[in-house]
Design a protein around this motif. Structure first.
Motif, PDB file in Angstrom:
ATOM      1  N   VAL A 256       0.969  -1.046   0.113  1.00 50.27           N
ATOM      2  CA  VAL A 256      -0.130  -0.040   0.026  1.00 50.27           C
ATOM      3  C   VAL A 256       0.995   1.362  -0.198  1.00 50.27           C
ATOM      4  N   LEU A 257       1.771   1.147   1.011  1.00 56.74           N
ATOM      5  CA  LEU A 257       2.786   2.397   1.030  1.00 56.74           C
ATOM      6  C   LEU A 257       3.575   2.777  -0.326  1.00 56.74           C
ATOM      7  N   HIS A 258       3.994   1.531  -1.133  1.00 59.80           N
ATOM      8  CA  HIS A 258       4.759   1.796  -2.209  1.00 59.80           C
ATOM      9  C   HIS A 258       3.797   2.308  -3.264  1.00 59.80           C
ATOM     10  N   ALA A 259       2.398   2.137  -3.418  1.00 57.55           N
ATOM     11  CA  ALA A 259       1.367   2.416  -4.520  1.00 57.55           C
ATOM     12  C   ALA A 259       1.052   3.897  -3.904  1.00 57.55           C
ATOM     13  N   SER A 260       1.173   4.261  -2.475  1.00 58.48           N
ATOM     14  CA  SER A 260       0.771   5.653  -2.214  1.00 58.48           C
ATOM     15  C   SER A 260       2.205   6.384  -2.810  1.00 58.48           C
ATOM     16  N   GLN A 261       3.415   5.975  -2.424  1.00 57.28           N
ATOM     17  CA  GLN A 261       4.375   7.120  -2.879  1.00 57.28           C
ATOM     18  C   GLN A 261       4.436   6.977  -4.443  1.00 57.28           C
ATOM     19  N   THR A 262       4.099   5.977  -4.957  1.00 55.14           N
ATOM     20  CA  THR A 262       4.195   6.293  -6.601  1.00 55.14           C
ATOM     21  C   THR A 262       3.191   7.112  -6.836  1.00 55.14           C
ATOM     22  N   ALA A 263       1.890   7.047  -6.450  1.00 58.07           N
ATOM     23  CA  ALA A 263       0.874   7.994  -6.736  1.00 58.07           C
ATOM     24  C   ALA A 263       1.279   9.390  -6.473  1.00 58.07           C
ATOM     25  N   GLY A 264       1.846   9.801  -5.349  1.00 54.25           N
ATOM     26  CA  GLY A 264       2.248  11.154  -4.968  1.00 54.25           C
ATOM     27  C   GLY A 264       3.342  11.490  -6.156  1.00 54.25           C
ATOM     28  N   VAL A 265       4.295  10.783  -6.467  1.00 52.89           N
ATOM     29  CA  VAL A 265       5.308  11.426  -7.277  1.00 52.89           C
ATOM     30  C   VAL A 265       4.514  11.472  -8.656  1.00 52.89           C
ATOM     31  N   VAL A 266       3.767  10.621  -9.231  1.00 52.28           N
ATOM     32  CA  VAL A 266       3.387  10.751 -10.529  1.00 52.28           C
ATOM     33  C   VAL A 266       2.340  11.959 -10.486  1.00 52.28           C
ATOM     34  N   GLU A 267       1.933  12.340  -9.529  1.00 49.90           N
ATOM     35  CA  GLU A 267       0.819  13.707  -9.486  1.00 49.90           C
ATOM     36  C   GLU A 267       1.646  14.772  -9.553  1.00 49.90           C
ATOM     37  N   ALA A 268       2.771  14.745  -9.002  1.00 44.38           N
ATOM     38  CA  ALA A 268       3.717  16.132  -8.940  1.00 44.38           C
ATOM     39  C   ALA A 268       4.028  16.542 -10.088  1.00 44.38           C
ATOM     40  N   THR A 269       3.329  17.015 -10.934  1.00 45.48           N
ATOM     41  CA  THR A 269       3.548  17.693 -12.311  1.00 45.48           C
ATOM     42  C   THR A 269       3.646  19.408 -11.970  1.00 45.48           C
ATOM     43  N   VAL A 270       4.371  19.867 -12.970  1.00 45.85           N
ATOM     44  CA  VAL A 270       4.150  21.416 -12.814  1.00 45.85           C
ATOM     45  C   VAL A 270       2.754  21.938 -12.872  1.00 45.85           C
ATOM     46  N   GLY A 271       2.271  22.639 -12.256  1.00 43.46           N
ATOM     47  CA  GLY A 271       0.906  23.164 -11.985  1.00 43.46           C
ATOM     48  C   GLY A 271      -0.028  22.534 -11.167  1.00 43.46           C
ATOM     49  N   THR A 272       0.240  21.368 -10.684  1.00 41.02           N
ATOM     50  CA  THR A 272      -0.466  20.889  -9.975  1.00 41.02           C
ATOM     51  C   THR A 272      -0.231  21.358  -8.150  1.00 41.02           C
ATOM     52  N   PRO A 273      -1.366  21.790  -7.856  1.00 41.65           N
ATOM     53  CA  PRO A 273      -1.404  22.196  -6.419  1.00 41.65           C
ATOM     54  C   PRO A 273      -0.670  21.254  -5.356  1.00 41.65           C
ATOM     55  N   CYS A 274       0.327  21.680  -4.517  1.00 37.58           N
ATOM     56  CA  CYS A 274       0.764  20.860  -3.568  1.00 37.58           C
ATOM     57  C   CYS A 274      -0.059  19.979  -2.791  1.00 37.58           C
ATOM     58  N   GLU A 275      -1.203  20.568  -2.491  1.00 40.08           N
ATOM     59  CA  GLU A 275      -2.132  19.763  -1.696  1.00 40.08           C
ATOM     60  C   GLU A 275      -2.821  18.535  -2.512  1.00 40.08           C
ATOM     61  N   ASP A 276      -2.668  18.848  -3.891  1.00 36.86           N
ATOM     62  CA  ASP A 276      -3.164  17.474  -4.704  1.00 36.86           C
ATOM     63  C   ASP A 276      -2.232  16.411  -4.500  1.00 36.86           C
ATOM     64  N   VAL A 277      -0.940  16.658  -4.487  1.00 35.69           N
ATOM     65  CA  VAL A 277       0.267  15.569  -4.430  1.00 35.69           C
ATOM     66  C   VAL A 277      -0.227  14.902  -2.996  1.00 35.69           C
ATOM     67  N   ASP A 278      -0.388  15.637  -1.955  1.00 32.47           N
ATOM     68  CA  ASP A 278      -0.862  14.990  -0.761  1.00 32.47           C
ATOM     69  C   ASP A 278      -1.767  14.194  -0.852  1.00 32.47           C
ATOM     70  N   ALA A 279      -2.960  14.792  -1.414  1.00 31.63           N
ATOM     71  CA  ALA A 279      -4.296  13.932  -1.482  1.00 31.63           C
ATOM     72  C   ALA A 279      -3.986  12.555  -2.384  1.00 31.63           C
ATOM     73  N   ALA A 280      -3.113  12.849  -3.118  1.00 32.26           N
ATOM     74  CA  ALA A 280      -3.009  11.500  -4.216  1.00 32.26           C
ATOM     75  C   ALA A 280      -2.391  10.534  -3.647  1.00 32.26           C
TER      76      ALA A 280
END
Ligand code: ZN
Ligand code: ZN
Length: 368
Positions: A256-280
């Motif tokens: 679960v943790l591994h999937a979570s960390q991957t989801a966070g990194v993938v979300e971290a594109t330019v223009g994405t609000p920081c809080e959306d990375v947290d949420a992902a």
């Protein structure tokens, strides 16, 4: 480089109605002038007026450590027995608003307020954080170099080349600390070695617990390595290993943790609000029923400091920009039982998120 940074600070001061920037202990000081103050009681202060000359006020006995940069600042020294606050007050002149370093000693701030009762104070980070957040290519390269260094250390741990079973956490941490220096850092910032149930405490201090067979062990390590202008930049990585095959519950949690960390990194594109990375990252852990065990934000900025802006946290609507550097480090902590965290430092680029840490993200199983 430092002159350009001061020019940018002055633009930000003008935008915010700040008349003078006062920087003391803390990472803003080396960022803007290349000098790092010892965190001692004697006053060090960089005085940056919106117009006019910049002065670095240092204790006389610290002057030999200052690399003089006349194009950036004039050096002012004071001797024991003299009043350094009076020197600073002279340089502050008729300023109405001062932005003071967030980590300045409260004692200096109180003394300044007493000496200049009409001066109002604001946090320097309002001026400095937006500048420090956006790393240029040389700074990104410095972060990559530091990241590669800690990668080499934990890759050896993952490969089972660092003996664990029968040793105390503190003993293993001391060995890893030496390696942090051997790999080119000039400072060890932290070495967390947390075994078994100790891994449920996110900032566990390695101690006398003897690491046993059949346990998970969390390693979160980082140091500071010289970058552009000889200013230090930080590394920060977390990996977990399991000594022998992990029990089903731990393997499930780690998946679960591994999937979570991957989801966070993938979300971290330019223009994405920081809080959306947290949420992902958080959503994956919530959906698996471990939400209550993820007890911190998903990440923090990294640069001259191991923790700086921007925070990857609910409520931070700041959109990621090219040059932002930050951690993505979700964790799952089951008190008294076990815990795990997975952390990369990540840079936002026009081509998408790029992790500064490249070693395997899986749960390494080692012999001990
Ligand atoms: Zn960390
Ligand atoms: Zn971190």
């Amino acid at each position: 480089m430092f002159s350009q940074r001061i020019d940018r600070a002055r633009e930000a001061m003008a935008d915010r109605g700040v008349d003078v920037l006062l920087l003391s202990v803390g990472a803003d000081l080396p960022y803007f002038c290349g000098y790092e103050a010892m965190p001692l009681e004697r006053l060090t202060m960089l005085v940056v007026p919106r117009d006019g000359d910049v002065h670095l006020v240092v204790p006389h006995l610290e002057a030999p450590r200052v690399v003089e940069r006349p194009e950036v600042f004039d050096l002012v020294t004071w001797r024991d027995g003299e009043d350094p606050i009076a020197r600073v007050v002279d340089l502050v002149g008729g300023a109405a608003t001062a932005a003071v370093g967030d980590q300045m000693w409260a004692g200096f701030l109180v003394d300044l307020g007493t000496a200049c009762p009409t001066l109002s104070f604001t946090r320097a980070s309002e001026v400095t954080a937006p500048l420090r957040m956006v790393k240029d290519a040389d700074e990104v390269e410095a972060l990559r170099r530091a990241g590669a260094a800690v990668d080499r250390i934990l890759a050896d741990v993952q490969a089972g080349q660092v003996p664990l079973v029968g040793r105390t956490e503190a003993d293993v941490a001391a060995q890893i600390g030496r390696r942090i220096l051997d790999e080119g850092h000039h400072r060890i910032n932290f070495v967390i070695v947390a075994s078994g149930p100790n891994a449920a405490s996110p900032h566990h201090e390695p101690g006398g617990r003897v690491i046993g067979d059949g346990e998970g062990v969390l390693f979160d390590i980082g140091g500071t390595m010289a970058g552009p202008g000889d200013v230090g930049y930080c590394s920060d990585i977390t990996r977990c290993v399991h000594i022998g095959p992990p029990p089903e519950g731990f393997a499930e949690l780690y998946g679960v943790l591994h999937a979570s960390q991957t989801a966070g990194v993938v979300e971290a594109t330019v223009g994405t609000p920081c809080e959306d990375v947290d949420a992902a990252a958080r959503r994956v852990i919530d959906d698996a029923g471990h939400g209550e065990h993820f007890v911190h934000r998903t990440g923090h900025g990294i640069g001259v400091e191991a923790h700086e802006h921007p925070n990857i946290v609910a409520g931070n609507e700041l959109p990621l920009a090219v040059g932002h550097a930050f951690s993505v480090d979700p964790g799952i902590y089951v008190p008294g039982v076990w815990g795990a965290r997975l952390e990369d430092s990540v840079g936002a680029t026009a081509d998408g998120p790029v992790a500064m840490n490249q070693i395997d993200h899986g749960l390494a199983v080692v012999d001990g």
